[in-house]
Design a protein around this motif. Structure first.
Motif, PDB file in Angstrom:
ATOM      1  N   THR A   1       0.830  -1.208   0.000  1.00  0.00           N
ATOM      2  CA  THR A   1       0.000   0.000   0.000  1.00  0.00           C
ATOM      3  C   THR A   1       0.859   1.252   0.000  1.00  0.00           C
ATOM      4  OG1 THR A   1      -1.754  -1.184   1.170  1.00  0.00           O
ATOM      5  CG2 THR A   1      -1.845   1.220   1.222  1.00  0.00           C
ATOM      6  N   LEU A   2       1.915   1.279   0.804  1.00  0.00           N
ATOM      7  CA  LEU A   2       2.814   2.437   0.801  1.00  0.00           C
ATOM      8  C   LEU A   2       3.392   2.679  -0.593  1.00  0.00           C
ATOM      9  CD1 LEU A   2       4.713   2.017   4.182  1.00  0.00           C
ATOM     10  CD2 LEU A   2       3.317   3.992   3.505  1.00  0.00           C
ATOM     11  N   ALA A   3       3.814   1.605  -1.251  1.00  0.00           N
ATOM     12  CA  ALA A   3       4.386   1.745  -2.593  1.00  0.00           C
ATOM     13  C   ALA A   3       3.325   2.201  -3.589  1.00  0.00           C
ATOM     14  CB  ALA A   3       5.003   0.416  -3.046  1.00  0.00           C
ATOM     15  N   ASN A   4       2.183   1.550  -3.580  1.00  0.00           N
ATOM     16  CA  ASN A   4       1.125   1.858  -4.534  1.00  0.00           C
ATOM     17  C   ASN A   4       0.567   3.260  -4.318  1.00  0.00           C
ATOM     18  OD1 ASN A   4      -1.661   1.817  -5.725  1.00  0.00           O
ATOM     19  ND2 ASN A   4      -0.952  -0.199  -6.365  1.00  0.00           N
ATOM     20  N   HIS A   5       0.257   3.594  -3.088  1.00  0.00           N
ATOM     21  CA  HIS A   5      -0.311   4.906  -2.792  1.00  0.00           C
ATOM     22  C   HIS A   5       0.741   6.008  -2.868  1.00  0.00           C
ATOM     23  CE1 HIS A   5      -4.274   3.415  -0.828  1.00  0.00           C
ATOM     24  NE2 HIS A   5      -3.970   2.761  -1.942  1.00  0.00           N
ATOM     25  N   GLY A   6       1.999   5.647  -2.645  1.00  0.00           N
ATOM     26  CA  GLY A   6       3.075   6.622  -2.854  1.00  0.00           C
ATOM     27  C   GLY A   6       3.150   7.041  -4.314  1.00  0.00           C
ATOM     28  N   LEU A   7       3.056   6.068  -5.201  1.00  0.00           N
ATOM     29  CA  LEU A   7       3.050   6.369  -6.637  1.00  0.00           C
ATOM     30  C   LEU A   7       1.798   7.164  -7.022  1.00  0.00           C
ATOM     31  CD1 LEU A   7       4.315   2.941  -8.031  1.00  0.00           C
ATOM     32  CD2 LEU A   7       5.571   5.117  -8.003  1.00  0.00           C
ATOM     33  N   ALA A   8       0.664   6.774  -6.463  1.00  0.00           N
ATOM     34  CA  ALA A   8      -0.589   7.483  -6.764  1.00  0.00           C
ATOM     35  C   ALA A   8      -0.542   8.935  -6.279  1.00  0.00           C
ATOM     36  CB  ALA A   8      -1.770   6.751  -6.126  1.00  0.00           C
ATOM     37  N   ALA A   9      -0.028   9.145  -5.073  1.00  0.00           N
ATOM     38  CA  ALA A   9       0.075  10.508  -4.543  1.00  0.00           C
ATOM     39  C   ALA A   9       1.080  11.331  -5.335  1.00  0.00           C
ATOM     40  CB  ALA A   9       0.464  10.466  -3.065  1.00  0.00           C
ATOM     41  N   ALA A  10       2.156  10.686  -5.778  1.00  0.00           N
ATOM     42  CA  ALA A  10       3.130  11.394  -6.622  1.00  0.00           C
ATOM     43  C   ALA A  10       2.480  11.834  -7.929  1.00  0.00           C
ATOM     44  CB  ALA A  10       4.343  10.501  -6.900  1.00  0.00           C
ATOM     45  N   LEU A  11       1.635  10.976  -8.494  1.00  0.00           N
ATOM     46  CA  LEU A  11       0.914  11.348  -9.712  1.00  0.00           C
ATOM     47  C   LEU A  11      -0.035  12.514  -9.430  1.00  0.00           C
ATOM     48  CD1 LEU A  11       0.096  10.946 -12.663  1.00  0.00           C
ATOM     49  CD2 LEU A  11      -1.513   9.177 -11.871  1.00  0.00           C
ATOM     50  N   GLY A  12      -0.748  12.452  -8.320  1.00  0.00           N
ATOM     51  CA  GLY A  12      -1.635  13.558  -7.938  1.00  0.00           C
ATOM     52  C   GLY A  12      -0.865  14.851  -7.737  1.00  0.00           C
ATOM     53  N   ASN A  13       0.289  14.763  -7.107  1.00  0.00           N
ATOM     54  CA  ASN A  13       1.143  15.935  -6.891  1.00  0.00           C
ATOM     55  C   ASN A  13       1.642  16.481  -8.224  1.00  0.00           C
ATOM     56  OD1 ASN A  13       2.525  17.867  -5.419  1.00  0.00           O
ATOM     57  ND2 ASN A  13       4.294  16.558  -5.078  1.00  0.00           N
ATOM     58  N   TYR A  14       2.024  15.595  -9.133  1.00  0.00           N
ATOM     59  CA  TYR A  14       2.473  15.997 -10.465  1.00  0.00           C
ATOM     60  C   TYR A  14       1.346  16.729 -11.211  1.00  0.00           C
ATOM     61  CZ  TYR A  14       3.934  15.627 -15.335  1.00  0.00           C
ATOM     62  OH  TYR A  14       4.249  15.901 -16.631  1.00  0.00           O
ATOM     63  N   LEU A  15       0.129  16.189 -11.101  1.00  0.00           N
ATOM     64  CA  LEU A  15      -1.011  16.830 -11.757  1.00  0.00           C
ATOM     65  C   LEU A  15      -1.263  18.232 -11.204  1.00  0.00           C
ATOM     66  CD1 LEU A  15      -3.475  13.805 -12.031  1.00  0.00           C
ATOM     67  CD2 LEU A  15      -2.138  14.880 -13.869  1.00  0.00           C
ATOM     68  N   ASN A  16      -0.952  18.412  -9.920  1.00  0.00           N
ATOM     69  CA  ASN A  16      -1.082  19.747  -9.321  1.00  0.00           C
ATOM     70  C   ASN A  16      -0.221  20.773 -10.040  1.00  0.00           C
ATOM     71  OD1 ASN A  16      -2.961  19.844  -7.260  1.00  0.00           O
ATOM     72  ND2 ASN A  16      -1.552  18.998  -5.761  1.00  0.00           N
ATOM     73  N   HIS A  17       0.950  20.356 -10.482  1.00  0.00           N
ATOM     74  CA  HIS A  17       1.878  21.270 -11.153  1.00  0.00           C
ATOM     75  C   HIS A  17       1.627  21.355 -12.652  1.00  0.00           C
ATOM     76  CE1 HIS A  17       4.031  21.677  -7.436  1.00  0.00           C
ATOM     77  NE2 HIS A  17       4.221  20.377  -7.366  1.00  0.00           N
ATOM     78  N   LEU A  18       0.955  20.364 -13.191  1.00  0.00           N
ATOM     79  CA  LEU A  18       0.728  20.287 -14.623  1.00  0.00           C
ATOM     80  C   LEU A  18      -0.533  21.034 -15.057  1.00  0.00           C
ATOM     81  CD1 LEU A  18       1.782  18.888 -17.244  1.00  0.00           C
ATOM     82  CD2 LEU A  18       0.219  17.017 -16.703  1.00  0.00           C
TER      83      LEU A  18
END
Length: 185
Positions: free
Chosen positions: A45-62
């Motif tokens: 879960t840490l790995a999967n949700h870490g990647l998901a949150a990173a994608l969400g964070n990236y979308l914030n900047h995009l």
């Protein structure tokens, strides 16, 4: 409501009756080793949700912040509707018993969580809140709150939960957050 608290509560409730919770139940009854299963669920879960949150964070900047708030609000409302659809475990794992409880759980849990409601919720939460670490910790805690009792108590816990009521409560929380985000953007 803080990112940590909302992430924890929303994922814990959304996970009730979810296919990953059904997988946790299946693995618990197959291996009867709760400690390695819980540890593997945590890491996956840490790995999967870490990647998901990173994608969400990236979308914030995009994406333009004006559009992002509308997208996040729509995402919360859609999550609320999606939560109302009960999950079932599509495939029973086969030939994984030889890998042991930890490795089987780690691999299967990570793979089954891809594209799951709670992973999508993590992306949406990360776009809505700027506290990415709180979102990752919160969604992981929510996942554990929903799955640890199932692993420890097995079939008893799964049969006794009021799944319909939990789904409607979770759906309401997501939809209310979506409506609030629309009203205050």
């Amino acid at each position: 409501m803080s990112a940590l608290l909302f992430s924890t509560l929303s994922v814990a409730l959304a996970e009730i009756g979810d296919k990953t919770q059904l997988l946790a139940l299946l693995l618990a009854t197959r291996f009867k080793k709760p400690v390695p299963i819980i540890l593997a669920i945590t890491i996956a879960t840490l790995a999967n949700h870490g990647l998901a949150a990173a994608l969400g964070n990236y979308l914030n900047h995009l994406i333009n912040p004006n559009y992002l708030s509308w997208i996040a609000a729509t995402g919360f409302i859609l999550m609320g509707i999606w939560v109302l659809i009960p999950d079932k475990l599509d495939d029973t794992p086969t030939k994984t018993h030889q890998w042991g409880a930890f490795l089987t759980t780690l691999i299967l849990f990570f793979l089954v969580e891809i594209g799951d409601k709670t992973q999508i919720a993590t992306i949406v939460l990360a776009t809505h809140y700027s506290a990415t670490l709180q979102v990752i910790i919160g969604t992981t805690m929510g996942m554990l709150l929903a799955n640890v009792p199932v692993v420890v108590l097995g079939q008893f816990a799964a049969d006794k939960l009021p799944l319909k009521w939990i789904r409607w409560t979770t759906a309401s929380l997501f939809i209310l957050l979506g409506v609030a985000a629309l009203l205050f953007t």
